[in-house]
Scaffold this motif. Structure first.
Motif, PDB file in Angstrom:
ATOM      1  N   THR A  56       5.563 -71.825 -53.226  1.00 48.94           N
ATOM      2  CA  THR A  56       5.018 -70.563 -53.633  1.00 48.94           C
ATOM      3  C   THR A  56       5.768 -69.593 -52.693  1.00 48.94           C
ATOM      4  O   THR A  56       5.583 -69.580 -51.492  1.00 48.94           O
ATOM      5  N   LYS A  57       6.420 -68.335 -53.246  1.00 47.42           N
ATOM      6  CA  LYS A  57       6.831 -67.392 -52.317  1.00 47.42           C
ATOM      7  C   LYS A  57       5.854 -66.501 -51.960  1.00 47.42           C
ATOM      8  O   LYS A  57       4.924 -66.067 -52.610  1.00 47.42           O
ATOM      9  N   PRO A  58       6.143 -65.705 -50.831  1.00 46.23           N
ATOM     10  CA  PRO A  58       5.409 -64.557 -50.455  1.00 46.23           C
ATOM     11  C   PRO A  58       5.330 -63.467 -51.354  1.00 46.23           C
ATOM     12  O   PRO A  58       6.225 -63.119 -51.936  1.00 46.23           O
ATOM     13  N   GLU A  59       4.213 -62.867 -51.528  1.00 45.71           N
ATOM     14  CA  GLU A  59       4.335 -61.663 -52.483  1.00 45.71           C
ATOM     15  C   GLU A  59       3.232 -60.598 -52.238  1.00 45.71           C
ATOM     16  O   GLU A  59       2.458 -60.887 -51.395  1.00 45.71           O
ATOM     17  N   ILE A  60       3.423 -59.510 -52.573  1.00 43.19           N
ATOM     18  CA  ILE A  60       2.475 -58.463 -52.427  1.00 43.19           C
ATOM     19  C   ILE A  60       2.027 -57.780 -53.995  1.00 43.19           C
ATOM     20  O   ILE A  60       2.826 -57.771 -54.881  1.00 43.19           O
ATOM     21  N   ARG A  61       0.739 -57.703 -54.014  1.00 44.99           N
ATOM     22  CA  ARG A  61       0.323 -57.088 -55.422  1.00 44.99           C
ATOM     23  C   ARG A  61      -0.487 -55.809 -55.316  1.00 44.99           C
ATOM     24  O   ARG A  61      -1.134 -55.518 -54.022  1.00 44.99           O
ATOM     25  N   TYR A  62       0.036 -54.692 -55.830  1.00 46.58           N
ATOM     26  CA  TYR A  62      -0.580 -53.519 -55.634  1.00 46.58           C
ATOM     27  C   TYR A  62      -1.392 -53.060 -56.969  1.00 46.58           C
ATOM     28  O   TYR A  62      -0.623 -53.205 -58.305  1.00 46.58           O
ATOM     29  N   TYR A  63      -2.525 -52.735 -56.839  1.00 49.83           N
ATOM     30  CA  TYR A  63      -3.254 -52.106 -58.184  1.00 49.83           C
ATOM     31  C   TYR A  63      -3.871 -50.950 -57.723  1.00 49.83           C
ATOM     32  O   TYR A  63      -4.623 -50.708 -56.858  1.00 49.83           O
ATOM     33  N   ARG A  64      -3.523 -49.769 -58.565  1.00 40.34           N
ATOM     34  CA  ARG A  64      -3.929 -48.763 -58.626  1.00 40.34           C
ATOM     35  C   ARG A  64      -4.302 -48.328 -60.094  1.00 40.34           C
ATOM     36  O   ARG A  64      -3.491 -48.156 -60.985  1.00 40.34           O
ATOM     37  N   PRO A  65      -5.768 -48.193 -60.352  1.00 44.68           N
ATOM     38  CA  PRO A  65      -6.143 -47.858 -61.604  1.00 44.68           C
ATOM     39  C   PRO A  65      -5.399 -46.716 -62.513  1.00 44.68           C
ATOM     40  O   PRO A  65      -5.118 -45.805 -61.893  1.00 44.68           O
ATOM     41  N   GLY A  66      -4.941 -46.909 -63.683  1.00 41.60           N
ATOM     42  CA  GLY A  66      -3.959 -45.867 -64.400  1.00 41.60           C
ATOM     43  C   GLY A  66      -2.632 -45.640 -63.754  1.00 41.60           C
ATOM     44  O   GLY A  66      -2.058 -44.818 -64.414  1.00 41.60           O
ATOM     45  N   SER A  67      -2.391 -46.213 -62.421  1.00 40.23           N
ATOM     46  CA  SER A  67      -1.048 -45.990 -62.082  1.00 40.23           C
ATOM     47  C   SER A  67      -0.075 -46.962 -61.931  1.00 40.23           C
ATOM     48  O   SER A  67       0.996 -46.988 -62.450  1.00 40.23           O
ATOM     49  N   ILE A  68      -0.366 -48.249 -61.267  1.00 42.64           N
ATOM     50  CA  ILE A  68       0.207 -48.997 -60.971  1.00 42.64           C
ATOM     51  C   ILE A  68      -0.444 -50.640 -60.900  1.00 42.64           C
ATOM     52  O   ILE A  68      -1.552 -50.583 -60.352  1.00 42.64           O
ATOM     53  N   ASP A  69       0.173 -51.840 -61.338  1.00 42.28           N
ATOM     54  CA  ASP A  69      -0.531 -52.992 -61.314  1.00 42.28           C
ATOM     55  C   ASP A  69       0.872 -54.068 -61.324  1.00 42.28           C
ATOM     56  O   ASP A  69       1.333 -54.214 -62.197  1.00 42.28           O
ATOM     57  N   LYS A  70       1.419 -54.030 -59.781  1.00 45.60           N
ATOM     58  CA  LYS A  70       2.410 -54.938 -59.786  1.00 45.60           C
ATOM     59  C   LYS A  70       2.392 -55.754 -58.564  1.00 45.60           C
ATOM     60  O   LYS A  70       1.994 -55.609 -57.602  1.00 45.60           O
ATOM     61  N   THR A  71       3.347 -56.747 -59.052  1.00 45.78           N
ATOM     62  CA  THR A  71       3.347 -58.075 -57.922  1.00 45.78           C
ATOM     63  C   THR A  71       4.679 -58.162 -57.558  1.00 45.78           C
ATOM     64  O   THR A  71       5.681 -58.301 -58.562  1.00 45.78           O
ATOM     65  N   LYS A  84     -12.181 -59.152 -61.182  1.00 46.28           N
ATOM     66  CA  LYS A  84     -13.294 -58.408 -60.938  1.00 46.28           C
ATOM     67  C   LYS A  84     -12.897 -57.057 -60.405  1.00 46.28           C
ATOM     68  O   LYS A  84     -13.622 -55.793 -60.887  1.00 46.28           O
ATOM     69  N   LEU A  85     -12.246 -56.875 -59.450  1.00 47.27           N
ATOM     70  CA  LEU A  85     -11.679 -55.491 -58.846  1.00 47.27           C
ATOM     71  C   LEU A  85     -11.092 -54.707 -59.989  1.00 47.27           C
ATOM     72  O   LEU A  85     -11.207 -53.449 -60.192  1.00 47.27           O
ATOM     73  N   VAL A  86     -10.018 -55.087 -61.015  1.00 48.93           N
ATOM     74  CA  VAL A  86      -9.311 -54.596 -61.967  1.00 48.93           C
ATOM     75  C   VAL A  86     -10.246 -54.142 -62.981  1.00 48.93           C
ATOM     76  O   VAL A  86     -10.299 -52.991 -63.348  1.00 48.93           O
ATOM     77  N   GLU A  87     -11.239 -55.257 -63.324  1.00 45.14           N
ATOM     78  CA  GLU A  87     -12.273 -54.694 -64.287  1.00 45.14           C
ATOM     79  C   GLU A  87     -13.115 -53.464 -63.807  1.00 45.14           C
ATOM     80  O   GLU A  87     -13.523 -52.513 -64.627  1.00 45.14           O
ATOM     81  N   ALA A  88     -13.602 -53.400 -62.487  1.00 47.55           N
ATOM     82  CA  ALA A  88     -14.294 -52.456 -61.944  1.00 47.55           C
ATOM     83  C   ALA A  88     -13.284 -51.220 -61.773  1.00 47.55           C
ATOM     84  O   ALA A  88     -13.900 -50.116 -61.296  1.00 47.55           O
ATOM     85  N   GLN A  89     -12.035 -51.147 -61.945  1.00 48.36           N
ATOM     86  CA  GLN A  89     -10.969 -50.377 -61.447  1.00 48.36           C
ATOM     87  C   GLN A  89     -11.233 -49.680 -60.192  1.00 48.36           C
ATOM     88  O   GLN A  89     -11.188 -48.769 -59.691  1.00 48.36           O
ATOM     89  N   ILE A  90     -11.189 -50.906 -59.031  1.00 47.65           N
ATOM     90  CA  ILE A  90     -11.059 -50.765 -57.748  1.00 47.65           C
ATOM     91  C   ILE A  90      -9.767 -51.180 -57.294  1.00 47.65           C
ATOM     92  O   ILE A  90      -9.307 -52.146 -57.540  1.00 47.65           O
ATOM     93  N   ALA A 103       6.867 -46.971 -55.260  1.00 46.16           N
ATOM     94  CA  ALA A 103       6.137 -46.052 -54.447  1.00 46.16           C
ATOM     95  C   ALA A 103       4.585 -46.215 -54.850  1.00 46.16           C
ATOM     96  O   ALA A 103       4.387 -46.178 -55.941  1.00 46.16           O
ATOM     97  N   VAL A 104       3.749 -46.414 -53.846  1.00 43.64           N
ATOM     98  CA  VAL A 104       2.387 -46.716 -54.047  1.00 43.64           C
ATOM     99  C   VAL A 104       1.530 -45.858 -52.853  1.00 43.64           C
ATOM    100  O   VAL A 104       1.852 -45.891 -51.877  1.00 43.64           O
ATOM    101  N   VAL A 105       0.684 -45.297 -53.562  1.00 42.29           N
ATOM    102  CA  VAL A 105      -0.349 -44.504 -52.612  1.00 42.29           C
ATOM    103  C   VAL A 105      -0.982 -45.551 -51.690  1.00 42.29           C
ATOM    104  O   VAL A 105      -1.740 -46.307 -52.287  1.00 42.29           O
ATOM    105  N   PRO A 106      -1.115 -45.183 -50.413  1.00 43.08           N
ATOM    106  CA  PRO A 106      -1.745 -45.978 -49.437  1.00 43.08           C
ATOM    107  C   PRO A 106      -3.263 -45.883 -49.784  1.00 43.08           C
ATOM    108  O   PRO A 106      -3.817 -45.131 -50.046  1.00 43.08           O
ATOM    109  N   LEU A 107      -3.930 -47.316 -49.736  1.00 42.15           N
ATOM    110  CA  LEU A 107      -5.359 -47.122 -50.135  1.00 42.15           C
ATOM    111  C   LEU A 107      -6.386 -46.072 -49.286  1.00 42.15           C
ATOM    112  O   LEU A 107      -6.988 -45.699 -49.813  1.00 42.15           O
ATOM    113  N   GLU A 108      -5.821 -46.174 -47.935  1.00 47.15           N
ATOM    114  CA  GLU A 108      -6.586 -45.061 -47.161  1.00 47.15           C
ATOM    115  C   GLU A 108      -6.493 -43.750 -47.565  1.00 47.15           C
ATOM    116  O   GLU A 108      -7.440 -43.025 -47.536  1.00 47.15           O
TER     117      GLU A 108
END
Length: 130
Positions: free
Chosen positions: A60-75, A42-48, A117-122
């Motif tokens: 299951t290994k620990p992981e981080i997913r970063y999603y930035r619309p039009g920029s990065i979608d990486k786990t 839903k967040l991806v669909e709404a581009q949030i 390189a990921v822009v912080p959400l803040e």
């Protein structure tokens, strides 16, 4: 934003939902495989933009997913402390490359994959969802 997400999805009871500096944090220690697939969809669909940090358990290994619309979608898989890493077998492959320039270019590629390189959400300006 938190209200919109909860109203839109309306299927979870999160252990904790807090907001700080315009960023909403959800936490549920019983999340299946460490994440909420429908919420992320839903967040991806709404581009949030969002970050998801999941601890490991069992196979299951620990992981981080970063999603930035039009920029990065990486786990990325991380250590239990949340640090990214490059596995030694990947580094050993560098020894077979023909030139120092090839080694350096491949090393830069591996570093960018393991720790993008990921822009912080803040730092992102978001419009309130309607």
């Amino acid at each position: 934003m938190k209200g919109w997400i909860v109203e839109e999805i309306n299927i979870w009871n999160f252990d904790k939902a807090t907001e700080e500096d315009g960023v909403t944090f959800f936490e549920d220690e019983y999340a299946c495989q460490g994440y909420f697939q429908t919420l992320e969809e839903k967040l991806v669909e709404a581009q949030i933009p969002f970050d998801r940090s999941s601890s490991g358990s069992g196979e299951t290994k620990p992981e981080i997913r970063y999603y930035r619309p039009g920029s990065i979608d990486k786990t990325i898989v991380v250590t239990n402390d949340g640090d990214s890493y490059i596995e030694t077998y990947e580094l050993k492959k560098l020894l077979n490359l023909p030139t120092p320039t090839d080694v350096l270019l491949k090393l830069i590629e591996l570093l960018n994959e393991a720790d993008p390189a990921v822009v912080p959400l803040e730092n992102l300006a978001l419009e309130e969802a309607v």
